[in-house]
Write a protein that holds these residues in place. Sequence first.
Motif, short mmCIF file in Angstrom:
data_model
loop_
_atom_site.label_atom_id
_atom_site.label_comp_id
_atom_site.label_asym_id
_atom_site.label_seq_id
_atom_site.Cartn_x
_atom_site.Cartn_y
_atom_site.Cartn_z
N LEU A 41 -54.85 -5.47 -7.33
CA LEU A 41 -55.67 -5.37 -8.54
C LEU A 41 -54.83 -5.23 -9.82
N PHE A 42 -53.55 -5.55 -9.74
CA PHE A 42 -52.67 -5.42 -10.91
C PHE A 42 -53.11 -6.32 -12.06
N GLY A 43 -53.55 -7.54 -11.76
CA GLY A 43 -54.00 -8.47 -12.80
C GLY A 43 -55.22 -7.95 -13.54
N TYR A 44 -56.17 -7.40 -12.80
CA TYR A 44 -57.35 -6.83 -13.45
C TYR A 44 -56.97 -5.64 -14.34
N MET A 45 -56.02 -4.84 -13.86
CA MET A 45 -55.60 -3.68 -14.65
C MET A 45 -54.97 -4.13 -15.95
N ILE A 47 -55.67 -6.87 -17.63
CA ILE A 47 -56.75 -7.36 -18.52
C ILE A 47 -57.50 -6.19 -19.13
N PHE A 48 -57.84 -5.20 -18.30
CA PHE A 48 -58.56 -4.04 -18.83
C PHE A 48 -57.70 -3.24 -19.80
N LEU A 49 -56.41 -3.27 -19.62
CA LEU A 49 -55.51 -2.56 -20.53
C LEU A 49 -55.35 -3.29 -21.86
N ALA A 50 -55.53 -4.61 -21.86
CA ALA A 50 -55.38 -5.38 -23.09
C ALA A 50 -56.64 -5.39 -23.95
N ILE A 51 -57.79 -5.13 -23.36
CA ILE A 51 -59.06 -5.19 -24.10
C ILE A 51 -59.09 -4.19 -25.26
N PRO A 52 -58.66 -2.93 -25.11
CA PRO A 52 -58.71 -2.01 -26.25
C PRO A 52 -57.79 -2.41 -27.40
N GLU A 53 -56.82 -3.26 -27.16
CA GLU A 53 -55.95 -3.71 -28.25
C GLU A 53 -56.73 -4.46 -29.31
N THR A 54 -57.88 -5.01 -28.92
CA THR A 54 -58.68 -5.73 -29.90
C THR A 54 -59.17 -4.78 -31.00
N LEU A 55 -59.35 -3.50 -30.67
CA LEU A 55 -59.76 -2.53 -31.70
C LEU A 55 -58.71 -2.44 -32.80
N ALA A 56 -57.46 -2.38 -32.41
CA ALA A 56 -56.39 -2.31 -33.40
C ALA A 56 -56.29 -3.60 -34.20
N ILE A 57 -56.50 -4.73 -33.54
CA ILE A 57 -56.45 -6.02 -34.25
C ILE A 57 -57.61 -6.11 -35.23
#
Length: 69
Positions: A41-45, A47-57
């Motif tokens: 499940l490393f790939g899913y992790m 993706i889920f870790l990159a989603i909150p970066e959109t808040l900063a962007i």
Amino acid sequence: MEWGIPIGAGIAFGLGALGAGIAMSRIGSAGAGTVAERPELFGYMLIFLAIPETLAIFGFVIAAMILIM
């Protein structure tokens, strides 16, 4: 010089980055535990870790729009 515009841009970017940091800390710790138990499940992790970066962007974009206009 009016200080309202730079302060508003700073608040927009700062709160966006703060929210992203809080979300990434919780998702990262949960994701590390999940990957320790199920490495497939490393790939899913990631993706889920990159989603909150959109808040900063989004915060950065809003701050840039405030400063430009």
